[in-house]
Design a protein around this motif. Structure first.
Motif, PDB file in Angstrom:
ATOM      1  N   ASP A   1      47.534  35.469  43.213  1.00 11.82           N
ATOM      2  CA  ASP A   1      46.394  35.899  44.038  1.00 11.82           C
ATOM      3  C   ASP A   1      46.790  35.960  45.509  1.00 11.82           C
ATOM      4  O   ASP A   1      46.361  36.845  46.251  1.00 11.82           O
ATOM      5  CB  ASP A   1      45.224  34.908  43.920  1.00 11.82           C
ATOM      6  CG  ASP A   1      44.607  34.893  42.524  1.00 11.82           C
ATOM      7  OD1 ASP A   1      44.842  35.857  41.768  1.00 11.82           O
ATOM      8  OD2 ASP A   1      43.900  33.910  42.208  1.00 11.82           O
TER       9      ASP A   1
ATOM     10  N   ARG B   1      53.732  33.354  39.485  1.00  9.80           N
ATOM     11  CA  ARG B   1      52.463  34.084  39.616  1.00  9.80           C
ATOM     12  C   ARG B   1      51.261  33.402  38.971  1.00  9.80           C
ATOM     13  O   ARG B   1      50.227  33.259  39.607  1.00  9.80           O
ATOM     14  CB  ARG B   1      52.606  35.501  39.052  1.00  9.80           C
ATOM     15  CG  ARG B   1      53.133  36.474  40.061  1.00  9.80           C
ATOM     16  CD  ARG B   1      52.921  37.909  39.584  1.00  9.80           C
ATOM     17  NE  ARG B   1      53.752  38.792  40.376  1.00  9.80           N
ATOM     18  CZ  ARG B   1      54.860  39.376  39.930  1.00  9.80           C
ATOM     19  NH1 ARG B   1      55.239  39.197  38.669  1.00  9.80           N
ATOM     20  NH2 ARG B   1      55.569  40.128  40.718  1.00  9.80           N
TER      21      ARG B   1
ATOM     22  N   TYR C   1      40.665  33.171  50.871  1.00 12.86           N
ATOM     23  CA  TYR C   1      41.092  34.376  50.155  1.00 12.86           C
ATOM     24  C   TYR C   1      40.536  34.459  48.745  1.00 12.86           C
ATOM     25  O   TYR C   1      40.961  35.300  47.967  1.00 12.86           O
ATOM     26  CB  TYR C   1      42.626  34.434  50.127  1.00 12.86           C
ATOM     27  CG  TYR C   1      43.237  34.467  51.516  1.00 12.86           C
ATOM     28  CD1 TYR C   1      42.900  35.492  52.405  1.00 12.86           C
ATOM     29  CD2 TYR C   1      44.102  33.462  51.938  1.00 12.86           C
ATOM     30  CE1 TYR C   1      43.440  35.513  53.682  1.00 12.86           C
ATOM     31  CE2 TYR C   1      44.644  33.488  53.209  1.00 12.86           C
ATOM     32  CZ  TYR C   1      44.311  34.513  54.081  1.00 12.86           C
ATOM     33  OH  TYR C   1      44.838  34.538  55.345  1.00 12.86           O
ATOM     34  N   ASP C   2      39.622  33.564  48.408  1.00 16.03           N
ATOM     35  CA  ASP C   2      39.037  33.549  47.082  1.00 16.03           C
ATOM     36  C   ASP C   2      40.147  33.609  46.016  1.00 16.03           C
ATOM     37  O   ASP C   2      40.173  34.466  45.138  1.00 16.03           O
ATOM     38  CB  ASP C   2      38.074  34.747  46.928  1.00 16.03           C
ATOM     39  CG  ASP C   2      37.289  34.653  45.616  1.00 16.03           C
ATOM     40  OD1 ASP C   2      37.178  33.521  45.097  1.00 16.03           O
ATOM     41  OD2 ASP C   2      36.820  35.692  45.133  1.00 16.03           O
ATOM     42  N   ALA C   3      41.088  32.686  46.146  1.00 14.08           N
ATOM     43  CA  ALA C   3      42.297  32.738  45.330  1.00 14.08           C
ATOM     44  C   ALA C   3      42.498  31.420  44.605  1.00 14.08           C
ATOM     45  O   ALA C   3      42.066  30.366  45.068  1.00 14.08           O
ATOM     46  CB  ALA C   3      43.505  32.995  46.241  1.00 14.08           C
ATOM     47  N   SER C   4      43.123  31.472  43.432  1.00 11.92           N
ATOM     48  CA  SER C   4      43.487  30.216  42.776  1.00 11.92           C
ATOM     49  C   SER C   4      44.947  30.196  42.325  1.00 11.92           C
ATOM     50  O   SER C   4      45.578  29.162  42.315  1.00 11.92           O
ATOM     51  CB  SER C   4      42.555  29.934  41.593  1.00 11.92           C
ATOM     52  OG  SER C   4      42.729  30.922  40.596  1.00 11.92           O
ATOM     53  N   THR C   5      45.487  31.357  41.960  1.00 12.82           N
ATOM     54  CA  THR C   5      46.879  31.345  41.512  1.00 12.82           C
ATOM     55  C   THR C   5      47.804  31.802  42.645  1.00 12.82           C
ATOM     56  O   THR C   5      47.364  32.412  43.619  1.00 12.82           O
ATOM     57  CB  THR C   5      47.107  32.311  40.328  1.00 12.82           C
ATOM     58  OG1 THR C   5      46.893  33.648  40.785  1.00 12.82           O
ATOM     59  CG2 THR C   5      46.160  32.005  39.179  1.00 12.82           C
TER      60      THR C   5
ATOM     61  N   THR D   1      48.946  38.939  47.659  1.00 15.35           N
ATOM     62  CA  THR D   1      48.395  40.125  48.317  1.00 15.35           C
ATOM     63  C   THR D   1      48.186  39.883  49.818  1.00 15.35           C
ATOM     64  O   THR D   1      47.847  40.799  50.555  1.00 15.35           O
ATOM     65  CB  THR D   1      47.039  40.508  47.701  1.00 15.35           C
ATOM     66  OG1 THR D   1      46.178  39.370  47.809  1.00 15.35           O
ATOM     67  CG2 THR D   1      47.180  40.887  46.237  1.00 15.35           C
TER      68      THR D   1
END
Ligand code: CTP
Ligand code: CA
Ligand code: CA
Length: 602
Positions: free
Chosen positions: A326, A297, A319-323, A329
């Protein structure tokens, strides 16, 4: 947000977003006693073992130096390996030699071996120069082969796949199962109903053999662990037996050859590789199923192999995600709508699922490449002949060495690939006729013929020609005179070129970087033999890689130095050696397919 890691079984896979569905399966006698524990077996035990500061260790052993001495391996003015004692001085591969010496005045600096034109073998010369010499990694290859030989001797029942010059995957599933049945006779008493769950697993004493990744690392960091340890499963017991075997191999390699290694042990290749770097050097780590969600995670997903490039960037932006967490979802449906059907592998890898096999790759039908980036570009065809001869002697030497383990090897084809300044790379290949003596001269004259056809002669070549990269290679290497069995093995192996374990069609293979289909340079008849297909693919892979190289260059700010093509995450099914250096190529149009289509739309 951390959701409970185990969800009810009733949830369908594609509706489940978090999706760690398979980390706590009910283990039955059927699973344990399956004839061939395949890639879907919940009892799989896979390890990745990586040598510590490998080139530095090879030089330390070769020179019989104290392991505590700070040592680096130099290639021209760059560092290519830094021993752990040298790392204590803050030295890293990024440093220039001068800076490294400043950080540690007693630093032992060894320049990697190099070839000079006319020498049959590489050597450790006093002042090697990139303008006249070419790097040789042969010593490291030989040491690597010795390490693998120890693996094969100590754990003959395990499947071993060499993954790079200093790492190998090991599938321990079969020897581990044998040990389980010996140690726990109750498991050998098979009930009538094979689907009966196994009895509760015993407690495990991990001892100090391995670092065990905690189930809830964040909570543990905050203070003494309050997370109750989950009850051990039989798969955990299996992992602990795998860890014993791994420790035994590492000990043998250290005692016999002097190399320390670090290993990761988990349920598949992806997780084994990830956990191998959990604790280094000279250590091994175990990633149990229960610890997978907590380990994955918080991880930056762009650090994951194949997600480091533009696919990772697109995911981050979309998705404006880095990990990794994130991205949990994002449902499978959603991901496939945006990134195509094939992005299921991304969805799975984010949940620690990887069904690729550990399988020893045959030396047969591989390619063998030698290349040189030219810091001083070749502007007249006659100047290039020098480099062709250097590359030819390297190839001749390597084929000779490969013949020590597999006699009678001979390449079907010889390939020349050149890159010229701003132009796209080009390949040319021809059959490599058999001759009794494989000498550097034989290789060199075949190479020179290709060179004249492709680059030209001083009289015919364009005046403004600039060759910045030369690669000479063999492809379709087969053992002449091998028995029928050998030949059959060779045909079945050669079709599995793709790195994700997906079969490739007869006309190409998928690029693991962008998902595009790489097609042979010329259309092949449908009944083409696999040797010819492989030969046609070598040039195509190089051209595709060149295309990536050009795109990467175009993306980089002008001040930073471009990454050499061999550092791209895509692994070609070949062993190549190449000097790092600069090169520039023009962008070229390619019809996008698969994930690449997504980028074309943007
Ligand atoms: N290597 C290289 N260029 C790179 C990466 C690796 O030449 N871009 C060489 C290194 O010199 C190294 C070997 O390949 O010795 C194995 O690389 P890697 O396992 O990444 O690093 P190590 O030096 O072995 O260090 P570590 O202990 O961290 O594995
Ligand atoms: Ca290493
Ligand atoms: Ca490595």
């Amino acid at each position: 947000m951390l959701s409970p890691s185990r969800k009810g079984k009733e949830k369908a896979v594609d509706n489940d977003v978090d999706g760690f569905l398979d980390i706590n399966p009910i283990l039955t006698y059927r699973h344990l006693h399956a004839k061939n524990p395949g890639v879907r077996s919940p009892f799989r035990v896979v390890a990745l073992c990586d040598s510590d500061a490998f080139y530095a260790a090879c030089e330390r052993v070769r020179l019989k130096l104290d392991p505590e001495l700070p040592l680096v391996v130099q290639q021209w003015d760059a560092l290519i390996a830094v021993s752990y004692p040298a790392r204590k001085f803050g030295i890293s591969r990024m440093d220039k030699i001068r800076d490294a010496k400043q950080k540690c005045p007693d630093l032992v600096v060894v320049h990697v071996a190099t070839f000079r034109e006319g020498d049959p073998e590489p050597g450790y010369w006093p002042n090697p120069n990139t303008l006249t010499h070419k790097v040789s990694l042969d010593h490291y290859r030989r040491e690597s082969a010795k390490i693998i030989a120890v693996f094969k001797e100590i754990i003959p029942e395990a499947e071993i796949e060499k993954a790079s010059i200093d790492e190998a995957f090991v599938d321990f599933s079969i020897p581990v199962r044998n040990t389980l049945l010996e140690r726990y006779p109750i498991l050998a008493e098979v009930p009538e109903d094979l689907d009966t769950p196994l009895p509760p697993a015993p407690a495990i004493d991990w001892g100090d053999l391995s670092a065990v990744v905690p189930v809830n690392p964040e909570a543990d960091e905050a203070g003494p662990s309050t997370t109750p340890e989950p009850a051990p499963t039989w798969h955990d017991v299996a992992l602990s037996i795998g860890a014993e075997l791994m420790a035994k191999v590492r000990k043998e390699v250290l005692e016999r050859l002097g190399y320390t290694m670090s290993a990761g042990i988990s349920r598949n290749k992806f997780l084994a590789k990830l956990s191998a770097s959990y604790k280094k050097p000279n250590s091994q780590s175990v990633l149990r199923n229960a610890a997978i969600p907590g380990y994955l995670r918080p991880m930056q997903f762009r650090k994951i192999r194949f997600l480091g490039g533009k696919l990772g960037k697109a995911l981050a932006e979309e998705y404006d995600a880095s990990t990794v967490g994130d991205l949990h979802t994002i449902s499978l449906d959603e991901m496939q709508r945006k990134f195509g059907e094939e992005s299921v592998w991304v969805w799975e890898v984010l949940r620690g699922i990887d069904r690729s096999e550990v399988k020893e790759k045959s030396v047969l039908n591989k390619s063998m490449l030698a290349s040189k980036n030219l810091p001083r570009p070749v502007t007249k065809p006659s100047e290039g002949i020098h480099w062709l001869r250097v590359l030819a002697s390297e190839l001749a030497l390597r084929l000779h060495e490969a013949r020590e383990t597999t006699p009678g090897l001979w390449p079907k084809t010889i390939v020349l690939h050149t890159r010229r300044g701003w132009q796209a790379g080009r390949s040319r290949q021809q059959a490599f006729p058999f001759s009794r003596n494989l000498t550097a001269d034989v290789v060199s004259s075949a190479g020179e013929k290709l060179w004249r056809e492709s680059v030209g002669t001083d009289a015919t070549a364009p005046k403004d020609m600039k060759v910045t990269h030369i690669m000479l290679g063999f492809s379709g290497i087969a053992a002449l005179g091998a028995g029928q069995a050998g030949i059959e093995g060779f045909f079945t192996n050669s079709n599995s070129n793709s790195t994700n374990g997906e079969p490739s069609d007869n006309q190409g293979e998928k690029c693991t970087r962008c998902g595009a289909q790489i097609k042979p340079l010329q259309e092949l008849p449908s009944d083409v033999d696999d040797e010819t297909r492989e030969a046609a693919m070598v040039g195509a892979r190089l051209e595709h890689e060149d295309w990536h190289f050009a795109k990467d260059l175009a993306r980089q700010p002008p001040t930073s130095s471009p990454s050499p093509p061999h550092s791209s995450p895509k692994k070609r099914k070949s062993s190549s050696s190449s000097d790092a250096g600069n090169g520039k190529v023009k962008k070229r149009k390619k019809e996008p397919v698969g994930i690449a289509k997504y980028f074309a739309k943007k």
